[in-house]
Design a protein around this motif. Sequence first.
Motif, PDB file in Angstrom:
ATOM      1  N   THR A  83       2.540   7.047 -12.411  1.00 52.69           N
ATOM      2  CA  THR A  83       1.318   6.729 -11.674  1.00 52.69           C
ATOM      3  C   THR A  83       0.720   5.452 -12.256  1.00 52.69           C
ATOM      4  OG1 THR A  83      -0.213   7.909 -13.123  1.00 52.69           O
ATOM      5  CG2 THR A  83       0.883   9.206 -11.395  1.00 52.69           C
ATOM      6  N   THR A 100      -3.465   8.051  -7.191  1.00 52.37           N
ATOM      7  CA  THR A 100      -2.968   7.486  -8.452  1.00 52.37           C
ATOM      8  C   THR A 100      -1.778   6.558  -8.249  1.00 52.37           C
ATOM      9  OG1 THR A 100      -1.524   9.415  -8.805  1.00 52.37           O
ATOM     10  CG2 THR A 100      -3.738   9.495  -9.776  1.00 52.37           C
ATOM     11  N   ALA A 102       1.186   7.275  -7.175  1.00 58.30           N
ATOM     12  CA  ALA A 102       2.380   7.927  -7.716  1.00 58.30           C
ATOM     13  C   ALA A 102       3.651   7.386  -7.068  1.00 58.30           C
ATOM     14  CB  ALA A 102       2.281   9.431  -7.529  1.00 58.30           C
TER      15      ALA A 102
END
Length: 297
Positions: A83, A100, A102
Motif C-alpha cells: 500500500t 491505501t 493497495a
Amino acid sequence: MDWLERTATLRQWTRSGVRAPHKPLLVLYALARFQQDAAGELRYSSVEADLKRLLDEYGPGRATTPAYPFHHLVSDGVWEVRTDRGAGSPGTGVRELRATGATGRLVPELRDALRREPSLLGRMARVLLDLNFPPSLHEELCEAVGLELQPAEIAEAGAAARRGRDPRMREWVLTAYEYRCAFCGYDGRIGAVPVGLEAAHVRWWAFDGPDVVENGLCLCSLHHKLFDKGVLGLGADDRILVSQSFVGHSAAAGAHVIALAGRPLIGPQSSAAPVARDHRDWHAREVFHGEPRAAAV
C-alpha cells in the motif's frame, strides 16, 4: 520450491464440496497480466471490476467480493500486497484497499521462476484449470482473464483432468440416455456415430464427482456448456431450471433455452440409474446462478 504443488493447494481451503474459486481466478488473472507486463503491479481499484466480473461469471451464485482473495492469497506464498504505507495488506475491507492504493502481484521468487522457465506459466495455469473448473470452460476462461495459452496447452489441461477419470463414463451415460440430449432430445448422428452429444458431470470431477451414470447427463454441446455455466440446472422434481439471469431476445434463445424452463428431464432408460439427489443438489447449490425462471407456458 515446487510452484506447481503450491498452486495445487490453493483449493484446499474449500470444505464439503463448497466451490470457492476466488484464489484460483485471481492467480489466473495475475498470470495473464504477468504475460503482458512482467514488472507490472495490479492496483486493486483498477482491477476490482475485472475480478468482480470473473467471480460473478465463474464462481458460485453467492454474493462475494474480490477483496477477499486479494488479501487472503498472501497466506499461500504466491502473492504480495503493498500500500502507500509500505508492504502488507490493509485487510479485506474494500474501502481500505482502495484508499491505501493497495497493489498486488506475484511474489518475487515466483516472478523469477517464471522468467527462468517460461513453460512454468502454462503448467501452473493447467493445474488451476484442472482442479477448479470443468474442461468445457477452460478455453473460455483463458480468454476471459486474457491468458494466452496455445490451443494444445488448453487441450492438455483437459486431457490431464481426464486421465484420472474412467474412460467408460461417456459410453455409459450416452447409452443410458439412448443417445438423446436429456434437455432437448437432440440425437444427431453421422452414419452410426453420434455428433454433438456429450456426457456431462452433474457434480464436477474437480469436486469429487464420480464417474457413474447417476452423476451424469447426456447433453448436446450447447446445453452441456450452459449447464456448466449455471444457466441451466435440474430441480428436485427432475424438471429443468433456467436462470433468471439468462437474457436472450432472439427466437433461437427462446426456443433453445428459455422454453426449457419447467420442462421435465428426458430421463434414462428404466434399467439405468437417474441423477442422484446429492449430485443434483450440489449443482443447484454450487453452479446454478440466481433464481429459476417460472415454467414456460
